[in-house]
Scaffold this motif. Sequence first.
Motif, mmCIF file in Angstrom:
data_model
loop_
_atom_site.group_PDB
_atom_site.id
_atom_site.type_symbol
_atom_site.label_atom_id
_atom_site.label_comp_id
_atom_site.label_asym_id
_atom_site.label_seq_id
_atom_site.Cartn_x
_atom_site.Cartn_y
_atom_site.Cartn_z
ATOM 1 N N ILE A 290 106.640 83.302 32.774
ATOM 2 C CA ILE A 290 106.358 83.363 34.211
ATOM 3 C C ILE A 290 105.170 82.469 34.554
ATOM 4 O O ILE A 290 105.197 81.736 35.551
ATOM 5 C CB ILE A 290 106.099 84.820 34.645
ATOM 6 N N TYR A 291 104.143 82.503 33.716
ATOM 7 C CA TYR A 291 102.973 81.668 33.990
ATOM 8 C C TYR A 291 103.335 80.180 33.919
ATOM 9 O O TYR A 291 102.799 79.368 34.679
ATOM 10 C CB TYR A 291 101.846 81.975 33.006
ATOM 11 N N SER A 307 117.939 80.295 31.882
ATOM 12 C CA SER A 307 117.527 78.896 31.768
ATOM 13 C C SER A 307 116.010 78.773 31.689
ATOM 14 O O SER A 307 115.478 77.882 31.012
ATOM 15 C CB SER A 307 118.050 78.089 32.959
ATOM 16 N N GLU A 308 115.296 79.679 32.359
ATOM 17 C CA GLU A 308 113.829 79.640 32.343
ATOM 18 C C GLU A 308 113.278 80.099 30.998
ATOM 19 O O GLU A 308 112.227 79.627 30.561
ATOM 20 C CB GLU A 308 113.281 80.496 33.477
ATOM 21 N N THR A 313 107.875 74.660 28.553
ATOM 22 C CA THR A 313 106.584 74.547 29.225
ATOM 23 C C THR A 313 105.526 74.855 28.167
ATOM 24 O O THR A 313 105.823 75.482 27.135
ATOM 25 C CB THR A 313 106.425 75.540 30.392
ATOM 26 N N PRO A 314 104.281 74.448 28.387
ATOM 27 C CA PRO A 314 103.230 74.727 27.392
ATOM 28 C C PRO A 314 103.018 76.217 27.146
ATOM 29 O O PRO A 314 102.451 76.588 26.108
ATOM 30 C CB PRO A 314 101.984 74.085 28.014
ATOM 31 N N TRP A 315 103.477 77.077 28.090
ATOM 32 C CA TRP A 315 103.209 78.510 27.968
ATOM 33 C C TRP A 315 104.436 79.320 27.532
ATOM 34 O O TRP A 315 104.310 80.520 27.313
ATOM 35 C CB TRP A 315 102.701 79.050 29.308
ATOM 36 N N ILE A 320 107.565 77.685 22.184
ATOM 37 C CA ILE A 320 106.439 77.187 21.382
ATOM 38 C C ILE A 320 106.095 78.160 20.274
ATOM 39 O O ILE A 320 106.427 79.351 20.334
ATOM 40 C CB ILE A 320 105.190 76.941 22.263
ATOM 41 N N ASP A 321 105.441 77.667 19.251
ATOM 42 C CA ASP A 321 104.922 78.511 18.170
ATOM 43 C C ASP A 321 103.493 78.939 18.501
ATOM 44 O O ASP A 321 102.743 78.201 19.143
ATOM 45 C CB ASP A 321 104.913 77.750 16.848
ATOM 46 N N GLY A 322 103.120 80.127 18.071
ATOM 47 C CA GLY A 322 101.752 80.590 18.238
ATOM 48 C C GLY A 322 101.387 80.900 19.676
ATOM 49 O O GLY A 322 102.240 81.208 20.521
ATOM 50 N N LEU A 323 100.105 80.798 19.952
ATOM 51 C CA LEU A 323 99.581 81.130 21.276
ATOM 52 C C LEU A 323 99.776 79.985 22.261
ATOM 53 O O LEU A 323 99.802 78.817 21.857
ATOM 54 C CB LEU A 323 98.081 81.440 21.175
#
Length: 384
Positions: A290-291, A307-308, A313-315, A320-323
């Motif tokens: 969402i962010y 789809s979202e 996205t970076p968040w 993505i892996d990790g934080l």
Amino acid sequence: MWRHIASNFLTFLVVLVFLVGGVILWGQSEYTAQGPLDEPICLRVERGSNMRAVSRELEQEGAISNGTIFRVGVDYANKNSLLKAGSWLIPEGASMSEISDIITRGGASTCGTEVVYRIGVTDAEIEVRELDPATNRYVEKAAFVPGEGDVPEAFETVREKADTRYRIAVAEGVTSWQVMQGLAAVDVLEGEVNETPPEGSLAPDSYEVREGDTRASVIERMRQAQDLILAEAWEERQEGLPLDSPYEALILASIIEKETGVAEERGQVASVFVNRLNRGMRLQTDPTVIYGITEGQGVLGRGLRRSELRAETPWNTYVIDGLPPTPIANPGRASIEAAVNPLSTDYIFFVADGTGGHAFAITLDEHNRNVARWREIEAQRATD
């Protein structure tokens, strides 16, 4: 004869000294003794008032037994010129000495009317409330959303009072953009803040402000408070956490904050994410997705699309892996402490359980059963 007269006069002086001394001791005892007030009152001291007027009102309210003793005691303590305008809470049984201290020490009013500007996750609100001295609790007089509908008369009235207190209440989990929007609506503040503070850097809390304070000064107070909370928590962190810095702890705390509103669950939610990080598993948490869509500017207001969940996205922690690279909100103290001191569990899954909390699981099979139950609850709610 003269010797007899001198002897009688000396005796009279001795008796007079003892009487005066007794009166002084009695007055001192009355000044410091427990007062007659049987329930708290809110004493309003107008600008330009004096101790004589205040002592009369205290007598009328039954807060003191003797106005003269009160004034003499205040004068003896060199407080006669220190009277402060405002609304002061006089507690039950307060002595004259305690009352004199309350009305001369200064600072913000301790009772009366308060305007609270609430900055929430989904909306902002202005509340007018008044302290009930009998219960020492605030009673709401009016509440409204800025820009929506008419402004209540109660708000217009209290704005005209010199001793009205103002407070900004920032909810846990708001974004820095939301804080900026909220502060813009606080009409007692001055100045502008041109740059949105870094996400996660502001401590959610209640901040008392005065008319004429700047928005920049309030932001700085929030930043200093968050820096202190984070530093203290990091100093007391568990050993062996998959977190390399206080900033990573802040990122994790923001995810915990957005994932649960149940205080008792924070440690369990933290344990799930720590366990996933230790195992090299993706966090797969919806609030980060969402962010990535809103970047903290407002509320999504609908469910996530498939789809979202797959969008890069970076968040997006499904991708993505990790934080993620930054926090996704401003976490409160409890979530920060949970991030650095999670419960020791084997959980690696959780899903809503229909009560406002979550069902936690160790295995995928168990988690799938929990998800199936949640889907049934959602379907039932859709038909009700």
